[in-house]
Design an enzyme around this catalytic site. Structure first.
Site, short mmCIF file in Angstrom:
data_model
loop_
_atom_site.label_atom_id
_atom_site.label_comp_id
_atom_site.label_asym_id
_atom_site.label_seq_id
_atom_site.Cartn_x
_atom_site.Cartn_y
_atom_site.Cartn_z
N GLN A 44 -30.36 24.66 -39.39
CA GLN A 44 -30.95 23.44 -38.68
C GLN A 44 -32.57 22.76 -39.02
O GLN A 44 -33.11 23.46 -39.77
CB GLN A 44 -31.29 24.01 -37.53
CG GLN A 44 -29.90 24.53 -36.38
CD GLN A 44 -29.52 23.68 -36.36
OE1 GLN A 44 -29.15 22.06 -36.26
NE2 GLN A 44 -27.92 23.54 -35.51
N TYR B 296 -17.47 28.80 -35.34
CA TYR B 296 -18.73 28.18 -36.31
C TYR B 296 -19.83 28.91 -36.17
O TYR B 296 -21.12 28.01 -36.30
CB TYR B 296 -18.18 26.18 -35.98
CG TYR B 296 -17.52 25.73 -35.34
CD1 TYR B 296 -16.58 25.45 -36.58
CD2 TYR B 296 -16.67 25.71 -34.07
CE1 TYR B 296 -15.22 24.56 -36.06
CE2 TYR B 296 -15.86 24.94 -33.76
CZ TYR B 296 -14.94 24.41 -35.18
OH TYR B 296 -13.80 24.27 -34.97
N ASN C 95 -27.06 31.83 -36.55
CA ASN C 95 -28.48 31.17 -35.65
C ASN C 95 -28.38 31.45 -34.50
O ASN C 95 -29.24 31.76 -33.85
CB ASN C 95 -27.84 30.07 -35.98
CG ASN C 95 -28.84 28.21 -35.20
OD1 ASN C 95 -31.09 29.19 -35.80
ND2 ASN C 95 -29.10 27.92 -34.54
N GLU D 297 -16.45 32.56 -38.85
CA GLU D 297 -17.00 31.75 -39.59
C GLU D 297 -15.52 31.81 -40.87
O GLU D 297 -15.66 32.59 -41.01
CB GLU D 297 -18.67 32.14 -39.79
CG GLU D 297 -18.85 30.97 -41.27
CD GLU D 297 -19.76 29.32 -41.07
OE1 GLU D 297 -18.16 29.36 -41.62
OE2 GLU D 297 -19.36 29.08 -40.12
N ASP E 148 -19.26 25.03 -31.43
CA ASP E 148 -20.78 24.27 -32.25
C ASP E 148 -20.22 24.36 -33.54
O ASP E 148 -20.02 23.94 -34.50
CB ASP E 148 -21.70 25.31 -32.80
CG ASP E 148 -23.22 24.44 -33.62
OD1 ASP E 148 -22.98 22.61 -33.22
OD2 ASP E 148 -24.10 24.69 -33.67
N CYS F 1 -23.58 17.81 -32.39
CA CYS F 1 -24.15 16.84 -33.05
C CYS F 1 -23.04 15.84 -33.53
O CYS F 1 -24.20 14.97 -34.12
CB CYS F 1 -24.22 17.74 -34.74
SG CYS F 1 -22.55 17.55 -35.65
N GLU G 89 -28.29 16.02 -31.03
CA GLU G 89 -28.57 16.58 -30.40
C GLU G 89 -27.75 17.03 -29.35
O GLU G 89 -29.21 16.81 -28.16
CB GLU G 89 -28.54 18.45 -31.79
CG GLU G 89 -27.51 19.33 -31.92
CD GLU G 89 -27.40 19.18 -33.13
OE1 GLU G 89 -26.73 20.39 -33.87
OE2 GLU G 89 -27.89 18.39 -34.13
#
EC number: 2.1.1.35
Length: 361
Positions: A185, A213, A218, A234, A294, A319, A353
């Site tokens: 980020q 994802y 994070n 992921e 995400d 996003c 975002e």
């Protein structure tokens, strides 16, 4: 909306973003968004610059989108972190002074952290060999940075190719390995706000979380404290590698990390296909009550949309508010938005975002 850097106009441009998000979500009866502001200056933790040569001397340059022939020469970048601005001039001066460092150098990439670390990548239009190492080591010591050299097919790492970030979320400090070239980020302060909002939105739970994802973990790490167990998925190998390191570094023992794409997760959970990468993992041991997504800018594909609709709660960080709104046309058939947030990751740009918590009806 003006895109010029103008801190005095920050409140106005943020209000315009809020109005735009409210308009996009109005048909879904979304509550008023909680708005999380950015620092007006020095908020961006990473930056990359092409070098533009005039009279044989290199200058940092940026270009307007779609025009790589008209360079804007810069010495400082006020949206970049203070650490990046501190490094820009001495780094370039050292490369000008030493031909081994400066010859055919065409790009410089900076990655910094809220915790004060910095990693710099020098990119060249020539092969690099061991002759580069000693002057590079001297420069790294002089500037107190991690330094990497890149040329076609080659990567020279002097010490390590990552920095370690520290983020404070809900009364705890989490440490993250952030690898050169991997996704992180860009706005660390707003990232902390996003993580704090996500943790607060899900509350405390006795069941499990499915995360798609997950990147380098994070969100995974702070969210793991709010659920019995987490299965995080992921596909990118570099992100999975960092996520493994981050889970171990933070002793997050209730997280199962699986290398699968979102469509593969759908196939596994619906019993359509078995995966060798799930060997030793019994999906029946999980009791998923919440799914967290995400996704990339394209949003959720139809199969993943159908999958997430099967869970009581959906936490969705986006996003791209346009694709979020498109996905909500489907999700609104089974769920309602109970919380909404705007995170100003990218001041002075159209990008924003956002986050929504959806609960089944």
């Amino acid at each position: 909306m003006s895109l010029a850097f103008n801190p005095e106009n920050y409140a106005t441009q943020l209000a315009e973003k809020r109005e735009r998000l409210c308009h996009l979500l109005a048909e879904f009866d979304a509550p008023d968004p909680e708005v999380f502001t950015s620092a007006p200056e020095h908020f961006r933790l990473r930056a990359e610059f092409r070098l533009w040569y005039e009279n044989g001397q290199p200058h940092y340059a940026m270009f307007e989108q779609g025009n790589k022939h008209k360079a804007v020469l810069i010495d400082q970048l006020p949206i970049a972190s203070k650490r990046i601005n501190e490094l820009m001039t001495p780094l370039l001066d050292a490369c000008k002074a030493n031909p081994t460092l400066g010859r055919k150098l065409f790009q410089v990439e900076f990655l910094t952290t809220l915790s004060g670390e910095a990693l710099v990548t020098l990119c060249y239009h020539r092969p690099l060999d061991e002759d580069w190492d000693e002057p590079a080591k001297q420069l790294a010591r002089q500037l107190d940075i991690q330094l990497i050299g890149r040329s076609r097919g080659r990567k020279r790492v002097l010490e390590r190719d990552y920095v370690t970030e520290a983020l404070d979320v809900a009364g705890r400090t989490w440490r993250y390995q952030q690898i050169e070239g991997g996704f992180t980020q860009p706005n660390g302060g707003v990232n902390q706000h996003m993580l704090g909002w996500a943790v607060d939105a899900v509350g405390s739970n006795q069941d499990d979380l499915l995360e798609l994802y997950c990147g380098n973990g994070n969100f995974t790490l702070p969210l793991s404290t709010r659920f019995r167990r987490v299965m995080a998925t992921e596909l990118a190998k570099s992100s999975v590698k960092s996520a493994v390191e981050n889970l171990a570094m933070n002793e997050a023992t209730n997280v199962t990390l699986v290398r699968l794409a979102s469509e593969e997760v759908t196939q596994a959970l619906t019993g359509v296909r078995e995966f060798r990468r799930l060997q030793g993992i019994n999906l029946d041991d999980f009791n998923f009550g919440t799914v967290f997504v995400d996704p990339p800018r394209a949003g959720l594909d139809p199969a993943t949309l159908a999958l997430v609709q099967g869970y009581n709660r959906i936490l969705y960080i986006s996003c791209n508010p346009q694709t979020l709104a498109q996905n909500l046309e489907t999700l609104n058939e089974t769920h309602r938005i109970t919380r909404c947030a705007l995170f100003d990751q990218f001041p002075y740009s159209h990008h924003m975002e956002s986050g929504v918590l959806l609960e089944s009806v």
